[in-house]
Design an enzyme around this catalytic site. Structure first.
Site, PDB file in Angstrom:
ATOM      1  N   ALA A 110       0.849  -1.199   0.000  1.00 17.12           N
ATOM      2  CA  ALA A 110       0.000   0.000   0.000  1.00 17.12           C
ATOM      3  C   ALA A 110       0.882   1.246   0.000  1.00 17.12           C
ATOM      4  CB  ALA A 110      -0.929   0.009   1.205  1.00 17.12           C
ATOM      5  N   VAL A 111       0.289   2.354  -0.468  1.00 19.46           N
ATOM      6  CA  VAL A 111       0.982   3.640  -0.474  1.00 19.46           C
ATOM      7  C   VAL A 111       0.113   4.633   0.276  1.00 19.46           C
ATOM      8  CG1 VAL A 111       1.922   5.510  -1.872  1.00 19.46           C
ATOM      9  CG2 VAL A 111       2.091   3.151  -2.677  1.00 19.46           C
ATOM     10  N   GLY A 112       0.689   5.318   1.258  1.00 20.23           N
ATOM     11  CA  GLY A 112      -0.020   6.328   2.018  1.00 20.23           C
ATOM     12  C   GLY A 112       0.620   7.682   1.865  1.00 20.23           C
ATOM     13  N   GLY A 113       0.091   8.654   2.615  1.00 16.48           N
ATOM     14  CA  GLY A 113       0.621  10.006   2.517  1.00 16.48           C
ATOM     15  C   GLY A 113       1.987  10.151   3.142  1.00 16.48           C
ATOM     16  N   MET A 114       2.341   9.254   4.076  1.00 16.65           N
ATOM     17  CA  MET A 114       3.596   9.374   4.791  1.00 16.65           C
ATOM     18  C   MET A 114       4.612   8.338   4.365  1.00 16.65           C
ATOM     19  SD  MET A 114       4.168   9.296   8.906  1.00 16.65           S
ATOM     20  CE  MET A 114       3.611   7.612   9.047  1.00 16.65           C
ATOM     21  N   ALA A 115       4.153   7.149   3.965  1.00 12.74           N
ATOM     22  CA  ALA A 115       5.074   6.059   3.720  1.00 12.74           C
ATOM     23  C   ALA A 115       4.443   5.056   2.765  1.00 12.74           C
ATOM     24  CB  ALA A 115       5.441   5.378   5.036  1.00 12.74           C
ATOM     25  N   THR A 116       5.295   4.156   2.282  1.00 11.18           N
ATOM     26  CA  THR A 116       4.864   3.017   1.483  1.00 11.18           C
ATOM     27  C   THR A 116       5.088   1.757   2.301  1.00 11.18           C
ATOM     28  OG1 THR A 116       5.479   4.155  -0.555  1.00 11.18           O
ATOM     29  CG2 THR A 116       5.177   1.768  -0.681  1.00 11.18           C
ATOM     30  N   VAL A 117       4.127   0.833   2.233  1.00 11.46           N
ATOM     31  CA  VAL A 117       4.223  -0.411   3.002  1.00 11.46           C
ATOM     32  C   VAL A 117       4.524  -1.554   2.041  1.00 11.46           C
ATOM     33  CG1 VAL A 117       3.054  -1.970   4.584  1.00 11.46           C
ATOM     34  CG2 VAL A 117       2.594   0.483   4.677  1.00 11.46           C
ATOM     35  N   ASP A 156      -5.532   8.894  14.400  1.00 10.75           N
ATOM     36  CA  ASP A 156      -5.995   8.666  13.033  1.00 10.75           C
ATOM     37  C   ASP A 156      -6.759   7.348  12.939  1.00 10.75           C
ATOM     38  OD1 ASP A 156      -6.332   9.340  10.356  1.00 10.75           O
ATOM     39  OD2 ASP A 156      -4.551   8.259   9.718  1.00 10.75           O
TER      40      ASP A 156
END
Length: 638
Positions: A24-31, A140
């Site tokens: 997954a890709v988020g606003g802060m990091a990629t997992v 969050d």
């Protein structure tokens, strides 16, 4: 998800973590899904975006929060294993949860039955409760951060890390809308977030699980923010008729716009959720909500988008098949050669048949022995978590296992149910082995001791010895309990509370003492009277002008009409005598002008009229002379 251009795929980060797939890709990091090549285990790797990694302050907060979460050991929290830096990459190594997110479940099923919603909410609140008691706030909470494993376990992800997120987390309106839907009003208005902000978010998530829709839904983030600030979250039954009133109350309480009206933290909300569940019938718990989607079967589930995908089948099953004891048996030997048959259909010699039988028996004997040594004498520990103790013992006994029970307090698992087993579920154990089950005693509680009549110092010691914390002390008058001894506690004696709970103490001031009025007395006389009343005396060095004679008591504080406790202090202020002020000459002036001028100089005025005139022809103190400030000057008018 296109991963062809991701430079980390196939890379071994920090010489240890091999990156296999992007999750997954988020606003802060990629997992990523990765393998720890040292310990040979699958884990999740959260790698901060390079744009954020260049901000030293951001990285420091990222690391600090990671350390805080790593110390938070809880079965419903995604664990943090490691943190490090490799060149421009700042990463966290975390527990990998094979399964899906609550968002996937809601997307696939729509609204959930109340029983399923509570089954998800309660472990989420247990995780948040442990964090709140450890001083951490999630900030969050949303369905994307609730992971549901293939084994049914519920875990909360991204603990504490979101505090470091700034505007980079809301780069697009879509991602912003996904975040703002769960923000508490105080987060929006003041930028502050304490435990009650997590409670608000959980209330929104519960509303969404029960109705299949967010309570505030607008076309733009600004519209959603406005609704959070100015509109109450509606009870779920308004959207999904049939939702029980107890669940309505739970959502409304958790989402109150005024944080003071919400449960104080996730522990309090968890208690309220359990109370609501206990009040519901099976019919209410299993009611199908109107917006529930029909079950689309397993085929649809394979195509769903999941932040935590289901694991790729490994070679473990195939390798297990290759290692079965049957392949370890020796191959059958050929029968010894005998005379050639003289005609078709002639049986082989009897000795050859016996040799063949012996060989087969040897093969099966060796195979059975190897099977027994490797597997036959073992069994698998059945799962008994959350079962009542007697049911768990019956299940383990049916598997041929002995049971040893231990007791332990738990804030999460109800009293009498199994918290854990040793060995754990699915572990291999000899068929006559012993499984230790840990049974919940419920939350650890202690009784508030009876402290009435105890001196305050001893009462505090007794509270600490009982595992409680001495709280605020309030002093009140009492004619029944000696001064300095405890009247009562709040909560009262015998009430059960968690260890560490603060207990307020009400202490007796004894019978009230009436202080004598000593104004006008000499200092010595005043001191004697006050001490005889059981009071302490302090004389101020600075003196004041007063109508009292010089060197006598001008003021006392507290005053004579104030009830005091024996041993309280009374402060005395001595008089310098009256302040002498020059009297204005007002003869020949009108009565109103004269009165105004005299009052302005600090005198009281008395008017004496003769006939109906309005001119001052005489005054009791001649103009230019001095009189005590505050004294009365009489003017005669005609």
């Amino acid at each position: 998800m296109d991963t062809t251009l991701d430079p980390l795929l196939g890379h071994v980060l920090d010489g240890r973590y091999r990156v296999d797939a992007r999750i997954a890709v988020g606003g802060m990091a990629t997992v990523y899904r990765a393998v720890d090549t040292r310990l040979d285990r699958v884990l999740a790797l959260k790698v901060m975006h390079p744009g954020l990694a260049s901000d030293a302050a951001f990285v420091d907060r990222f690391i600090h929060e990671a350390k805080s979460v790593a110390r938070l050991a809880h079965p419903n929290v995604v664990g943090v294993y490691d943190q490090g830096t490799d060149g421009t990459y700042v990463y966290l190594a975390m527990e990998y949860v094979a399964g899906c997110t609550l968002r996937d479940v809601l997307r696939e099923r729509g609204a959930l039955r109340p029983r399923a919603a509570l089954d998800i909410l309660e472990p989420v609140l247990a995780a948040l409760g442990a964090a709140h008691r450890a001083g951490l706030v999630h900030r969050d909470m949303k369905p994307e951060n609730v992971l549901i494993g293939d084994d049914g376990r519920v875990k909360v992800a991204d603990f504490g890390l979101v505090r470091a997120v700034d505007t980079n987390t809301t780069a697009s309106s879509g991602s912003l809308l996904g975040t703002v839907s769960y923000l508490a009003p105080e987060q929006i208005e003041h930028g502050t977030a304490d435990t009650r902000a997590d409670v608000y978010a959980c209330g929104v998530v519960l509303h969404e699980m029960l109705t299949g829709a967010k309570p505030h839904d607008g076309g733009t983030p600004a519209q959603v923010l406005y609704q959070h600030l100015h509109e109450d979250v509606a009870p779920p039954s308004r959207v999904a008729p049939g939702v029980a009133p107890a669940l309505d109350d739970l959502v409304v309480s958790a989402t109150a716009r005024d944080p003071r009206l919400r449960p104080a933290d996730a522990v309090a909300l968890l208690a309220a959720a359990r109370e609501a569940r206990a009040s519901l019938t099976d019919g209410q718990l299993d009611a199908v909500p109107p917006s529930a989607l029909p079950d689309r079967g397993t085929a649809g589930s394979e195509d769903r988008t999941s932040v935590i995908p289901r694991p790729v089948p490994s070679r473990a099953a195939a390798e297990d098949a290759l290692n079965r004891t049957s392949i370890l048996a020796m191959p059958p030997q050929e029968p010894p050669a005998g005379p050639a048959p003289t005609r078709a259909g002639r049986r082989p010699p009897r000795r050859g048949v016996l040799a063949l039988v012996a060989a087969l028996l040897l093969v099966f004997g060796v195979g059975a022995s190897v099977w027994y040594i490797n597997s036959g004498q073992f069994t698998r520990v059945p799962g008994v978590l959350r079962l009542p103790q007697q049911e768990a013992e019956r299940k383990l006994a049916a598997a041929g296992l002995d049971v040893r029970a231990e007791q332990e307090h738990s804030d999460v698992v109800p009293r009498g149910q199994v918290i854990e087993t040793d060995p754990g579920r699915g572990a291999r154990i000899r068929g006559n082995g012993t499984v230790t089950i840990v049974v919940s005693q419920g939350p650890e509680v202690v009784k508030v001791p009876d402290l009435e009549g105890r001196p305050l110092s001893k009462a505090r010691d007794e509270l600490r010895n009982a595992g409680l914390t001495p709280g605020t002390v309030t002093w009140v008058f009492s004619d029944k309990v000696a001064q300095g001894s405890v009247l009562r506690t709040e909560p009262g004696a015998g009430i059960k509370r968690k260890p560490g709970t603060a207990v307020a103490v009400v202490v007796s001031k004894g019978e009230p003492v009436e202080a004598p009025d000593v104004t006008g007395d000499s200092p010595g006389e005043a001191t004697r009277k006050l001490r005889e009343a059981g009071l302490k005396v302090e004389v101020e060095t600075e003196r004041v002008f007063s109508e009292q004679e010089k060197n006598t008591v001008a003021e006392q504080s507290p005053g004579g009409d104030t009830p005091l406790a024996r041993g309280d202090k009374v402060t005395l202020t001595l008089s310098k005598g009256p302040e002498m002020v020059e009297v204005p000459d007002v003869e020949g002036k009108s009565a109103d002008e004269a009165e105004e001028e005299l009052r302005a100089a600090g005198f009281d005025v008395e008017v004496s009229r003769f006939f109906f005139g309005d001119t001052v022809w005489d005054q009791s103190v001649d103009g230019g002379e001095k009189a005590p400030k505050g004294s009365t000057v009489t003017i005669r008018v005609r």
